[in-house]
Design an enzyme around this catalytic site. Sequence first.
Site, mmCIF file in Angstrom:
data_model
loop_
_atom_site.group_PDB
_atom_site.id
_atom_site.type_symbol
_atom_site.label_atom_id
_atom_site.label_comp_id
_atom_site.label_asym_id
_atom_site.label_seq_id
_atom_site.Cartn_x
_atom_site.Cartn_y
_atom_site.Cartn_z
ATOM 1 N N ASP A 248 -4.530 9.512 8.882
ATOM 2 C CA ASP A 248 -3.386 8.957 9.370
ATOM 3 C C ASP A 248 -2.893 9.233 10.779
ATOM 4 O O ASP A 248 -3.165 10.282 11.132
ATOM 5 C CB ASP A 248 -2.087 9.082 8.526
ATOM 6 N N TYR B 272 -12.101 -1.667 4.227
ATOM 7 C CA TYR B 272 -11.021 -1.203 5.325
ATOM 8 C C TYR B 272 -12.010 -0.697 6.521
ATOM 9 O O TYR B 272 -13.056 -0.001 6.358
ATOM 10 C CB TYR B 272 -10.331 -0.009 4.717
ATOM 11 N N GLU C 288 0.932 -1.140 -0.079
ATOM 12 C CA GLU C 288 -0.051 0.162 -0.079
ATOM 13 C C GLU C 288 0.789 1.363 -0.068
ATOM 14 O O GLU C 288 1.632 1.449 0.870
ATOM 15 C CB GLU C 288 -0.775 -0.114 1.194
#
Length: 174
Positions: free
Chosen positions: A60, A173, A49
């Site tokens: 993030d 995800y 990824e």
Amino acid sequence: MASVREAIEARNERGEKALSIFVTSGFPNPSTFVDDALRLIDAGADVVELGAPFSDPLADGPVIQKSSHAALERGVTLRSTLEFAENIRAKSDVAIALMGYANPILKYGVDQFAEDAKNAGVAGLIVPDVPFEEYDDFFTPAYDGLETVLLTTPVSLEERTRAIDEKSRGFVYC
């Protein structure tokens, strides 16, 4: 070239778990990045990824935020991330998923980005800041052939998670 889904399913069919490794594109050093990524593949990564660096990576945590900032300081862009993907693809058939943010893709040109990603050998895309309700507006027909990975949370309603699963390609995800 393996798709993300195929890479995961191949491992699962053997009773194993797939290993997906996230790396910030161009970090720690753009000049050695492709060789570094190839070493991760040689060490057993089924999916790489590539995180395209962005100035405001809200999805993030602090470690990836810092690596993204460092990569940006070293001149890594969305375009160079696609070049890294293409160079990795030239030496490996591992599944490559690109994780990026909507704003740089919009600036690049949504359809042009999709074409360039496919040409670079990217199998899947994760764009966490595109709301599910805007999926069809963002992921135009130019994205056909790319696995678009959508996100859900453990507290999402079952109906929403099922709808996300229906649109998502490759994996969901969470």
